[in-house]
Design an enzyme around this catalytic site. Structure first.
Site, short mmCIF file in Angstrom:
data_model
loop_
_atom_site.label_atom_id
_atom_site.label_comp_id
_atom_site.label_asym_id
_atom_site.label_seq_id
_atom_site.Cartn_x
_atom_site.Cartn_y
_atom_site.Cartn_z
N LYS A 203 0.86 -1.19 0.00
CA LYS A 203 0.00 0.00 0.00
C LYS A 203 0.89 1.23 0.00
O LYS A 203 1.78 1.37 0.84
CB LYS A 203 -0.88 0.02 1.24
C1 5RP Z 1 -2.29 4.56 7.72
C2 5RP Z 1 -3.24 3.65 7.05
C3 5RP Z 1 -4.60 4.13 6.61
O1 5RP Z 1 -5.49 3.06 6.68
C4 5RP Z 1 -4.49 4.61 5.19
O2 5RP Z 1 -3.78 5.78 5.16
C5 5RP Z 1 -5.80 4.66 4.42
O3 5RP Z 1 -6.60 5.64 4.85
P1 5RP Z 1 -6.81 7.03 4.09
O4 5RP Z 1 -7.46 6.70 2.77
O5 5RP Z 1 -7.73 7.78 5.01
O6 5RP Z 1 -5.46 7.67 3.90
O7 5RP Z 1 -2.90 2.54 6.84
O8 5RP Z 1 -1.12 3.86 8.01
#
Ligand code: 5RP
Length: 291
Positions: A203
């Site tokens: 991610k």
């Molecule tokens: C932070 C995360 C959050 O889940 C991620 O950032 C996703 O959320 P958003 O779309 O609000 O940024 O893993 O470490």
């Protein structure tokens, strides 16, 4: 340590060239075992190869921020539209009905409100991930962040080893610190380090030159949404990321802070899986919101 003398900037990303690797719909997973592939198939649709993960793990370091004050009221109604849930075990056990029948990407590292060494140096017991029937374990990696990098790489490697033992893929979550660059070079570095250290999913964040980040990462990338944007801009972010090769989104605030979260998650789903343009996605959002 590799000899950096004569190190050359990455340039040959083979953009647009399909990988000769075939046989499975998730990038880089053809050689994995049955259990890993089954779990990845719960997250990434075999029909499109993509996913819409709903992220609501924010409270584990931020406490009850806007949109996640009452998970039972704000998040549970969205679950039916998500492909996968990303949250902590505390929220899963306390607030998510066990009969929603959705794959879970379980936040498996520890969160503290103040960044300390310990913050990223603790994993939940893998047996708890098994008890929760997790389809993946999410673990942070802080590339280029001094001591934190070594700590988080070690944590991710341990999670990948435990995941390999039980057939549970690990999602490497690339950290963004205040002092870290948010460009393609940094995200490509962080994503690749996650994959090389055992992550089966990464991610990261969308950026200019994102196609290079995707091309140089041998496993699927999903993007975080980041801070709340106007709905059409958030849908454009999803569209650009998918167009540049992302395998989906892991989105939180742009869904649950929307003026109509139920409409927004369906519009995001349509952009990710059905190829709607941002304009078409926004029209769908307005339609759903007004009905
Ligand atoms: C932070 C995360 C959050 O889940 C991620 O950032 C996703 O959320 P958003 O779309 O609000 O940024 O893993 O470490």
């Amino acid at each position: 340590m590799a000899d950096m003398d004569g190190f050359r900037e990455a340039a040959d990303f083979g953009i647009g060239q399909a990988s000769p690797q075939t046989g499975f719909h998730v990038k880089g997973a053809s050689s994995m075992g049955w259990g890993m592939k089954d779990r990845l198939s719960r997250i990434f649709s075999p029909a499109t190869g993509r996913t819409v993960m709903l992220a609501f793990d924010h409270g584990f370091i931020m406490g009850p921020t806007s949109g996640v004050e009452r998970i039972d009221l704000s998040i549970v109604p969205l679950i039916q539209y998500a492909d996968c849930l990303m949250c902590t075990r505390g929220i899963l056990r306390s607030s998510i009905p066990a009969n929603v029948n959705k794959p879970v990407c379980l936040r498996s590292d520890a969160g503290t409100t103040v960044l300390t060494e310990l913050n990223r140096n603790v994993l939940i017991d893998v047996e708890d991930a098994i008890r929760f029937n997790a389809s993946a374990m999410a673990v942070m990696l802080s590339a280029g962040d001094g001591e934190q990098e070594a700590i988080t790489v070690a944590n991710l490697v341990r999670a990948a080893d435990l995941g390999n033992r039980y057939g549970i893929p690990v999602m490497g979550v690339t950290a963004v610190g205040k002092q870290m660059e948010r460009d393609a070079r940094y995200f490509a570095l962080a994503s690749r380090v996650c994959a090389e250290n055992g992550a089966a999913i990464v991610k990261t964040y969308y950026c200019e030159g994102f196609e290079k980040v995707v091309a140089s990462c041998p496993v699927p990338i999903v993007i975080a949404g980041g801070k709340k944007l106007p709905e059409e801009e958030a849908l454009a972010l999803c569209y650009k990321a998918i167009n540049d090769g992302a395998a989906g989104v892991d989105m939180g605030r742009n869904v649950f802070q929307s003026e109509s979260p139920v409409a927004m998650i369906q519009a995001v789903h349509a952009v990710v899986h059905d190829g709607l343009t941002p304009k078409q996605g926004y029209e769908l959002f307005l339609d759903l919101k007004n009905h």
